[in-house]
Design a protein around this motif. Structure first.
Motif, PDB file in Angstrom:
ATOM      1  N   ALA A 148      15.853 -18.323   2.631  1.00  0.00           N
ATOM      2  CA  ALA A 148      15.893 -17.571   3.470  1.00  0.00           C
ATOM      3  C   ALA A 148      15.222 -16.375   3.647  1.00  0.00           C
ATOM      4  O   ALA A 148      14.841 -16.144   4.776  1.00  0.00           O
ATOM      5  CB  ALA A 148      17.163 -17.395   3.776  1.00  0.00           C
ATOM      6  N   VAL A 149      14.962 -15.605   2.616  1.00  0.00           N
ATOM      7  CA  VAL A 149      14.028 -14.535   2.711  1.00  0.00           C
ATOM      8  C   VAL A 149      12.247 -15.016   3.077  1.00  0.00           C
ATOM      9  O   VAL A 149      12.243 -13.564   3.929  1.00  0.00           O
ATOM     10  CB  VAL A 149      14.142 -13.806   0.849  1.00  0.00           C
ATOM     11  N   LEU A 150      11.762 -15.496   2.750  1.00  0.00           N
ATOM     12  CA  LEU A 150      10.865 -15.778   2.958  1.00  0.00           C
ATOM     13  C   LEU A 150      10.499 -16.776   4.040  1.00  0.00           C
ATOM     14  O   LEU A 150       9.627 -16.542   4.528  1.00  0.00           O
ATOM     15  CB  LEU A 150       9.837 -17.115   1.741  1.00  0.00           C
ATOM     16  N   GLU A 151      11.300 -16.920   5.101  1.00  0.00           N
ATOM     17  CA  GLU A 151      11.352 -17.818   6.153  1.00  0.00           C
ATOM     18  C   GLU A 151      11.296 -16.392   7.626  1.00  0.00           C
ATOM     19  O   GLU A 151      10.719 -17.171   8.644  1.00  0.00           O
ATOM     20  CB  GLU A 151      12.947 -18.237   6.562  1.00  0.00           C
ATOM     21  N   PHE A 152      11.685 -15.239   6.815  1.00  0.00           N
ATOM     22  CA  PHE A 152      11.814 -14.061   7.318  1.00  0.00           C
ATOM     23  C   PHE A 152      10.768 -13.360   7.089  1.00  0.00           C
ATOM     24  O   PHE A 152       9.910 -12.783   7.791  1.00  0.00           O
ATOM     25  CB  PHE A 152      12.834 -12.959   7.402  1.00  0.00           C
ATOM     26  N   GLU A 153       9.966 -13.581   6.007  1.00  0.00           N
ATOM     27  CA  GLU A 153       9.123 -12.552   4.746  1.00  0.00           C
ATOM     28  C   GLU A 153       8.181 -13.036   4.146  1.00  0.00           C
ATOM     29  O   GLU A 153       9.114 -13.997   3.195  1.00  0.00           O
ATOM     30  CB  GLU A 153       9.765 -11.094   4.417  1.00  0.00           C
ATOM     31  N   SER A 154       7.304 -14.247   4.695  1.00  0.00           N
ATOM     32  CA  SER A 154       6.840 -15.478   3.849  1.00  0.00           C
ATOM     33  C   SER A 154       5.782 -14.972   2.728  1.00  0.00           C
ATOM     34  O   SER A 154       5.462 -15.263   1.579  1.00  0.00           O
ATOM     35  CB  SER A 154       5.546 -16.205   4.622  1.00  0.00           C
ATOM     36  N   LYS A 155       5.035 -13.147   2.723  1.00  0.00           N
ATOM     37  CA  LYS A 155       4.602 -12.882   1.575  1.00  0.00           C
ATOM     38  C   LYS A 155       5.849 -11.913   1.245  1.00  0.00           C
ATOM     39  O   LYS A 155       4.877 -11.593  -0.062  1.00  0.00           O
ATOM     40  CB  LYS A 155       3.858 -11.640   2.133  1.00  0.00           C
TER      41      LYS A 155
ATOM     42  N   LYS B 207      17.724  -5.438   6.384  1.00  0.00           N
ATOM     43  CA  LYS B 207      18.415  -5.806   5.943  1.00  0.00           C
ATOM     44  C   LYS B 207      19.010  -6.076   5.078  1.00  0.00           C
ATOM     45  O   LYS B 207      20.026  -6.794   3.878  1.00  0.00           O
ATOM     46  CB  LYS B 207      20.037  -4.826   6.370  1.00  0.00           C
ATOM     47  N   LYS B 208      19.260  -7.709   5.401  1.00  0.00           N
ATOM     48  CA  LYS B 208      19.707  -9.177   4.665  1.00  0.00           C
ATOM     49  C   LYS B 208      18.818  -9.005   3.738  1.00  0.00           C
ATOM     50  O   LYS B 208      18.908  -9.327   2.584  1.00  0.00           O
ATOM     51  CB  LYS B 208      19.805 -10.383   5.552  1.00  0.00           C
ATOM     52  N   VAL B 209      17.512  -8.746   3.752  1.00  0.00           N
ATOM     53  CA  VAL B 209      16.171  -9.212   2.605  1.00  0.00           C
ATOM     54  C   VAL B 209      17.092  -8.369   1.074  1.00  0.00           C
ATOM     55  O   VAL B 209      16.895  -9.469   0.436  1.00  0.00           O
ATOM     56  CB  VAL B 209      15.244  -8.685   3.068  1.00  0.00           C
ATOM     57  N   PRO B 210      16.928  -7.767   0.831  1.00  0.00           N
ATOM     58  CA  PRO B 210      17.660  -7.225  -0.690  1.00  0.00           C
ATOM     59  C   PRO B 210      18.674  -7.503  -1.295  1.00  0.00           C
ATOM     60  O   PRO B 210      19.189  -7.739  -2.332  1.00  0.00           O
ATOM     61  CB  PRO B 210      17.219  -5.222  -0.448  1.00  0.00           C
ATOM     62  N   LEU B 211      19.861  -7.725  -0.186  1.00  0.00           N
ATOM     63  CA  LEU B 211      20.809  -8.572  -0.448  1.00  0.00           C
ATOM     64  C   LEU B 211      20.766  -9.658  -0.618  1.00  0.00           C
ATOM     65  O   LEU B 211      20.954 -10.340  -1.303  1.00  0.00           O
ATOM     66  CB  LEU B 211      21.594  -8.435   0.970  1.00  0.00           C
ATOM     67  N   LEU B 212      19.461 -10.315  -0.292  1.00  0.00           N
ATOM     68  CA  LEU B 212      19.115 -11.816  -0.332  1.00  0.00           C
ATOM     69  C   LEU B 212      18.843 -11.757  -1.770  1.00  0.00           C
ATOM     70  O   LEU B 212      19.294 -12.850  -2.539  1.00  0.00           O
ATOM     71  CB  LEU B 212      18.833 -12.668   0.757  1.00  0.00           C
ATOM     72  N   LEU B 213      17.906 -10.761  -2.167  1.00  0.00           N
ATOM     73  CA  LEU B 213      17.066 -10.636  -3.449  1.00  0.00           C
ATOM     74  C   LEU B 213      17.950 -10.913  -4.459  1.00  0.00           C
ATOM     75  O   LEU B 213      17.832 -11.658  -5.128  1.00  0.00           O
ATOM     76  CB  LEU B 213      16.125 -10.055  -3.289  1.00  0.00           C
TER      77      LEU B 213
END
Length: 338
Positions: free
Chosen positions: A265-272, A238-244
């Motif tokens: 922070a996003v790439l630490e969770f989703e490297s791609k 849930k954090k990913v789109p907000l961080l972006l």
């Protein structure tokens, strides 16, 4: 103002002295009513009497100068200094009263005071180191000399309260710490949509505030979960789109360091995550981190070849800026070599 009346409640361990009368009747206090008041804390003599001379010399804290603003107490939420709720419930709006309290009834005051002082420092942008303290020792110090002395000497305290207003549940926006998890969960998509609307209107600063608030709710929830558990992963997603979105606002606001931090922070969770790579590449380029920018752009194109034209354009702009800077640097060096 002249002192108007004095009362004493021995069972509760406090006495009250009205310094300035309030208006109307005593407000209705129900669960989650919010009492907003200024306070000044005074150190008393061991027998509970006021010190002689200038009271300012006995002052421990004053919310007017502390920097954390008026204190907001939610009724029925088991505040650490339980007696404060009892005290404020005796007051009318606009009233100023002085309450003298036994040490035992305010034993948690030094910890509350430290938390308020730390809050004021954070509001000023100062770093406050985290101190882990075990909960088994109520008398363990807090690391501030004046407050530790209060604990050592078991000093009784006086509190001067000025009750500014009382807000009923539903009349105010709850602070994050007062919200339940379901309330926070429900607030996140609302804040995201509000942020999106502000972003579309070109109000990037206000949009970023909405995204940041939503992220803070999710952070408070994820910290309670075991890392890599199903619930932890669900909240992180849930954090990913907000961080972006937050990072995109920061890019447009030219706050490149924050854009880099939040895309990382996003790439630490989703490297791609392609959006994170592309936006971090743009932020690195703006900061003259040439190699980092090239690496992020190259990885973004590898994952999504449709970005190649956009990346090519970004790299051309970066190369031109580097050439211009090299020319400036060469001019500066002319005549300086031996």
């Amino acid at each position: 103002s002249p002192k108007m009346s004095t009362s004493y409640n021995p069972a509760a361990g406090y006495s009250k002295e009205i310094l300035h009368a309030g208006k109307g009747e005593i407000p209705t206090f129900q669960k989650n009513s919010k009492a907003v008041f200024h306070f000044r804390t005074l150190r008393l003599e061991p027998d509970g009497s006021l010190p002689d001379g200038d009271l300012r010399e006995s002052e421990v804290d004053d919310s007017r100068t502390l920097g954390s603003g008026p204190f907001e107490l939610l009724v029925g939420r088991e505040f650490k200094i339980a007696v404060w709720e009892d005290l404020v419930k005796t007051m009318r709006v606009g009233e100023v009263a002085r309450f003298r309290c036994s040490f035992q009834s305010v034993i948690e005051y030094p910890r509350v005071s430290k938390a308020l002082r730390d809050l004021a420092k954070r509001k000023e942008g100062q770093e406050v180191p985290h101190q882990h303290r075990c909960g088994f020792s109520a008398m363990q110090g807090v690391g501030m000399r004046d407050l530790d002395k209060l604990m050592e000497e078991r000093s009784p305290l006086a509190f001067e309260f000025e009750l500014l207003r009382v807000e009923q549940p539903g009349d105010y926006k709850k602070d994050s710490w007062a919200m339940t998890e379901p309330e926070k969960t429900a607030a996140v998509p609302v804040l995201k949509e509000e942020g999106n609307a502000l972003y579309r209107a070109g109000e990037y600063h206000r949009a970023a505030e909405k995204y940041f608030e939503a992220l803070s709710y999710l952070e408070e929830m994820v910290i309670k979960e075991k890392p890599q558990s199903d619930e932890w992963n669900r909240i992180e997603e849930k954090k990913v789109p907000l961080l972006l979105n937050f990072a995109q606002c920061k890019l447009l606001m030219e706050d490149y360091a924050e854009a880099i931090r939040h895309t990382t922070a996003v790439l630490e969770f989703e490297s791609k995550n392609v959006k994170a790579l592309y936006r971090r590449g743009k932020a690195h380029a703006a900061c003259w981190n040439v190699e980092e920018a090239k690496a992020d752009f190259a990885e973004a194109v590898r994952l999504d070849p449709s970005l190649s034209k956009g990346v090519e354009k970004e790299l051309k702009v970066l190369a031109e800026r580097v050439r211009e800077q090299d020319a400036v640097d060469k001019e500066r060096l002319k005549g300086k070599l031996f």
